[in-house]
Design an enzyme around this catalytic site. Structure first.
Site, PDB file in Angstrom:
ATOM      1  N   LYS A 231      -9.050  -7.388   3.617  1.00 44.91           N
ATOM      2  CA  LYS A 231      -8.988  -8.622   4.401  1.00 44.91           C
ATOM      3  C   LYS A 231     -10.338  -9.330   4.426  1.00 44.91           C
ATOM      4  O   LYS A 231     -10.389 -10.554   4.455  1.00 44.91           O
ATOM      5  CB  LYS A 231      -8.536  -8.304   5.829  1.00 44.91           C
ATOM      6  CG  LYS A 231      -7.025  -8.159   5.926  1.00 44.91           C
ATOM      7  CD  LYS A 231      -6.575  -8.019   7.361  1.00 44.91           C
ATOM      8  CE  LYS A 231      -6.698  -6.596   7.825  1.00 44.91           C
ATOM      9  NZ  LYS A 231      -6.008  -6.323   9.087  1.00 44.91           N
TER      10      LYS A 231
ATOM     11  N   ARG B 222      -3.135   4.272  -0.301  1.00 50.89           N
ATOM     12  CA  ARG B 222      -2.983   2.825  -0.147  1.00 50.89           C
ATOM     13  C   ARG B 222      -2.634   2.207  -1.488  1.00 50.89           C
ATOM     14  O   ARG B 222      -2.885   2.781  -2.546  1.00 50.89           O
ATOM     15  CB  ARG B 222      -4.238   2.190   0.442  1.00 50.89           C
ATOM     16  CG  ARG B 222      -5.488   2.252  -0.427  1.00 50.89           C
ATOM     17  CD  ARG B 222      -6.606   1.362   0.139  1.00 50.89           C
ATOM     18  NE  ARG B 222      -6.773   1.530   1.571  1.00 50.89           N
ATOM     19  CZ  ARG B 222      -6.806   0.501   2.440  1.00 50.89           C
ATOM     20  NH1 ARG B 222      -6.683  -0.733   2.028  1.00 50.89           N
ATOM     21  NH2 ARG B 222      -6.978   0.722   3.719  1.00 50.89           N
TER      22      ARG B 222
ATOM     23  N   GLU C 225      -4.298  -4.764  12.548  1.00 53.61           N
ATOM     24  CA  GLU C 225      -5.339  -5.382  13.365  1.00 53.61           C
ATOM     25  C   GLU C 225      -5.224  -6.890  13.128  1.00 53.61           C
ATOM     26  O   GLU C 225      -5.223  -7.329  11.978  1.00 53.61           O
ATOM     27  CB  GLU C 225      -6.712  -4.873  12.904  1.00 53.61           C
ATOM     28  CG  GLU C 225      -7.825  -5.380  13.773  1.00 53.61           C
ATOM     29  CD  GLU C 225      -9.208  -4.910  13.318  1.00 53.61           C
ATOM     30  OE1 GLU C 225      -9.292  -4.030  12.438  1.00 53.61           O
ATOM     31  OE2 GLU C 225     -10.182  -5.459  13.845  1.00 53.61           O
TER      32      GLU C 225
HETATM   33  P1  ATP Z   1      -7.832  -3.890   4.713  1.00 51.13           P
HETATM   34  O1  ATP Z   1      -8.570  -2.598   4.518  1.00 51.13           O
HETATM   35  O2  ATP Z   1      -7.074  -4.328   3.517  1.00 51.13           O
HETATM   36  O3  ATP Z   1      -8.676  -4.977   5.250  1.00 51.13           O
HETATM   37  P2  ATP Z   1      -6.818  -2.698   7.060  1.00 51.13           P
HETATM   38  O4  ATP Z   1      -6.461  -1.298   6.748  1.00 51.13           O
HETATM   39  O5  ATP Z   1      -8.070  -2.939   7.783  1.00 51.13           O
HETATM   40  O6  ATP Z   1      -6.712  -3.581   5.760  1.00 51.13           O
HETATM   41  P3  ATP Z   1      -4.970  -2.947   9.206  1.00 51.13           P
HETATM   42  O7  ATP Z   1      -4.533  -4.183   9.870  1.00 51.13           O
HETATM   43  O8  ATP Z   1      -5.820  -2.014   9.951  1.00 51.13           O
HETATM   44  O9  ATP Z   1      -5.670  -3.399   7.860  1.00 51.13           O
HETATM   45  O10 ATP Z   1      -3.733  -2.180   8.561  1.00 51.13           O
HETATM   46  C1  ATP Z   1      -2.485  -2.014   9.174  1.00 51.13           C
HETATM   47  C2  ATP Z   1      -1.769  -0.892   8.483  1.00 51.13           C
HETATM   48  O11 ATP Z   1      -1.566  -1.204   7.115  1.00 51.13           O
HETATM   49  C3  ATP Z   1      -2.562   0.396   8.528  1.00 51.13           C
HETATM   50  O12 ATP Z   1      -1.693   1.460   8.864  1.00 51.13           O
HETATM   51  C4  ATP Z   1      -3.099   0.543   7.140  1.00 51.13           C
HETATM   52  O13 ATP Z   1      -3.270   1.887   6.825  1.00 51.13           O
HETATM   53  C5  ATP Z   1      -2.027  -0.150   6.308  1.00 51.13           C
HETATM   54  N1  ATP Z   1      -2.599  -0.671   5.068  1.00 51.13           N
HETATM   55  C6  ATP Z   1      -3.656  -1.487   4.930  1.00 51.13           C
HETATM   56  N2  ATP Z   1      -3.938  -1.723   3.637  1.00 51.13           N
HETATM   57  C7  ATP Z   1      -3.014  -1.040   2.912  1.00 51.13           C
HETATM   58  C8  ATP Z   1      -2.763  -0.867   1.517  1.00 51.13           C
HETATM   59  N3  ATP Z   1      -3.519  -1.460   0.587  1.00 51.13           N
HETATM   60  N4  ATP Z   1      -1.717  -0.088   1.144  1.00 51.13           N
HETATM   61  C9  ATP Z   1      -0.942   0.502   2.069  1.00 51.13           C
HETATM   62  N5  ATP Z   1      -1.121   0.383   3.389  1.00 51.13           N
HETATM   63  C10 ATP Z   1      -2.150  -0.371   3.828  1.00 51.13           C
HETATM   64 MG    MG Z   2      -8.204  -1.520   9.704  1.00 50.54          MG
END
Ligand code: ATP
Ligand code: MG
Length: 561
Positions: free
Chosen positions: A275, A265, A38
């Protein structure tokens, strides 16, 4: 790794699933993954794990991997983030399939599918406010309450949904919900919201849309439209999977189906990863932007001096698991140290200089000392550096009144100057503040490294920089941003209460050997005896700036012992 060694490495659970699918010729035995960020922040090391996994699976099984921006929330998303994400994925060494894609490219199709669900009696417009809808969802053990608008006629739903799209209603006045099951044990199946009204311009579709699809509705259908076969995501989406499948079952009648697979994760000790928290650090000025070298963002790690290879190795080492766990940040530091040990040229730099004068060395004389550039890489060759009567050494390599086991320089003690001579401290001079200003030594010309006839036994070897040719630099010593192992894991306290006050220390008066006058941002070096350093993007000719990537050894591990 040798091919045979790689094969011997047992498959992770995702590889097992993929190989099974290939064997069964599922989806024509294709492997097509996607990385779906995102664009609401910069990517962090957790995303790097997901990138390495998604692109890695595509590479391994001769498949493809898409880069798709999940841009369904116009209020938090910006073009700056899209650009940074593309740059980060490329820097990590991956190439996405074709053009980068956007969920917003599918808004028309998603709308048409929503209309189709309404016509099937599987979606309805709810006039209730969001809080009431949330209350009515019930709890995992208590069924939800059906909305009074659940039994609206199809025609009325179609008309209202179109009016929502037209912009007839203010934000939050209505939502479109899937009609699934308000008594489902899975809360996500209790008539989830598919569309909300948001009168906000979108970074790509502008003012076209007044309604935006929710992640749960957009994601599976986007996967389908792109021909994704394995939709890899983090564990928190496991409970969303039945809904992911429900939408596809209702909308699609082809044999082909994407399959969602969840993995744990990445969590890192001494690090916050979400984020939202990272944005808070940026907004509150705790760090200097998303690429501050203390940030766990890919841009921050890059600026800190991490190599893409070391991040890929790290991702490989931690592997993929089905259960959440926390990885020691020391393992990440180990990975970059290991890579830099192989590739970084050795140079001499004095971060806290004090003048050393060799009284019996001829004034005006300079000789060249040959030093090898990298003992790990014979082909990196050697260089000459000047040696003369006046040098700089590290302030803490000299003590007036040293303890017994101090093997560096002290009055009447001898040390070797690396690659050069053995010197003996004869006297020293203090400044008005009582600090050592100058150290006076004598040398023996017969003790020159390699060629000298004498090789007296001395316990210490010091690094040094010749004074007249030294270049000035600012050196930024970075350390962990938090001094608590799990800063975001405290119930009563905010992560910000665990900030490490010493995470940045700036040395403004450093002396470097002259070859460092001509460096470019991101060039990497080992400052001998000190650590690994890289040139910062703020660096200019005549105003050099270096960042410490890591020290030579894991100093935190020692502290915790
Ligand atoms: P955050 O929770 O850290 O703010 P997010 O999951 O909202 O991150 P996205 O941009 O939606 O961020 O994530 C893009 C991809 O990266 C998704 O498939 C998500 O599952 C993966 N992802 C995000 N954080 C992690 C992590 N800590 N370890 C592994 N994969 C991750
Ligand atoms: Mg997300």
């Amino acid at each position: 790794m040798e091919a045979s060694e790689k094969e011997k490495k047992s498959l992770n659970f995702i590889e097992t699933i993929i190989e099974e699918d290939i064997k069964n010729h599922k989806n024509d035995a294709r492997v097509h993954t996607r990385f779906p960020p995102e664009p609401n922040g910069y990517l962090h090391i957790g995303h790097a794990k997901s990138i390495c996994l998604n692109f890695g699976m595509a590479e391994k099984y001769n498949g493809k991997c898409n880069l798709r921006f999940d841009d369904t929330n116009p209020t938090k998303e910006e073009m700056e983030y899209v650009d940074s994400i593309k740059a980060d994925v490329q820097w990590l060494g991956f190439e996405w399939n074709g053009q980068e894609l956007f969920a917003s490219d599918y808004f028309d199709q998603l709308y048409d599918w929503a209309v189709m669900l309404i016509k099937k009696g599987k979606a309805y417009v709810d006039d209730q406010p969001q809080e009431l809808i949330s209350q009515q969802r019930g709890t995992p053990t208590r069924p939800g309450i059906e909305s009074p608008f659940r039994s609206r006629s199809i025609d009325e739903n179609l008309a209202l949904f179109e009016a929502m799209k037209r912009g007839d209603f203010p934000n939050g006045a209505k939502v479109l919900r899937a009609k699934v099951d308000m008594a489902s044990p899975n809360m996500h199946m209790r008539d989830p919201v598919m569309y909300r009204i948001l009168n906000a311009p979108h970074h790509r579709t502008g003012d076209t849309w007044k309604i935006y699809p929710m992640y749960d509705y957009a994601h599976g259908q986007s996967d389908y439209l792109e021909g994704i076969t394995h939709s890899l995501c983090t564990l928190e989406f496991e409970v969303h999977r039945p809904l992911y499948d429900w939408f596809l079952d209702e909308l699609i009648d082809t044999e082909y189906r994407p399959r969602q697979i969840e993995f744990a994760r990445l969590n890192l000790s001494y690090t916050v990863m979400s984020k939202r928290k990272l944005l808070e650090l940026v907004k509150n000025g705790v760090v200097n932007g998303w690429d501050d070298p203390r940030m766990p963002t890919i841009a921050g790690l890059r600026r800190r001096g991490y190599t893409a290879a070391s991040i890929r190795t790290f991702a490989d080492r931690i592997g993929v698991a089905k259960r959440d766990n926390t990885i020691d940040v020391g393992l990440l530091e180990f990975s970059v140290r290991e890579d830099l040990n192989n590739i970084a040229p050795r140079v001499m730099a004095v971060l806290d200089p004090v003048k050393l004068i060799i009284s019996n060395y001829p004034e005006g004389q300079t000789e060249q000392i040959e030093l090898i550039n990298n003992p790990e890489q014979p082909e990196a060759g050697s260089r000459n550096i000047p040696f003369s009567r006046e040098l700089y050494i590290e302030r803490d390599d000299f003590m007036i009144d040293p303890p017994k086991k101090f093997f560096r320089l002290a009055p009447d003690k001898e040390v070797r100057l690396k690659g050069a001579y053995v010197v003996r401290c004869e006297s020293y001079e203090l400044d008005d503040a009582g600090e050592v200003k100058t150290i006076y030594c004598s040398y023996d010309a017969e003790t020159r490294s390699g060629t000298g006839t004498k090789n007296p036994k001395v316990k210490g070897t010091l690094h040094w920089v010749e004074a007249n040719t030294a270049v000035d630099a600012e050196v930024r010593l970075y350390d962990r941003l938090f001094n608590d192992e799990d800063p975001a894991g405290h119930k009563e306290k905010d992560a910000m209460e665990f900030l490490n006050p010493d995470s940045l220390q700036i040395k403004t008066y450093c002396k470097l050997e002259r070859m460092l006058a001509d460096v470019q941002p991101e060039d990497k070096f080992q400052f001998q005896r000190i650590g690994y350093f890289c040139v910062d993007k703020d660096s200019k000719a005549g105003q050099l700036v270096f960042n410490r990537t890591v020290s030579l050894r894991d100093t935190w591990a020692k502290m915790n012992q």
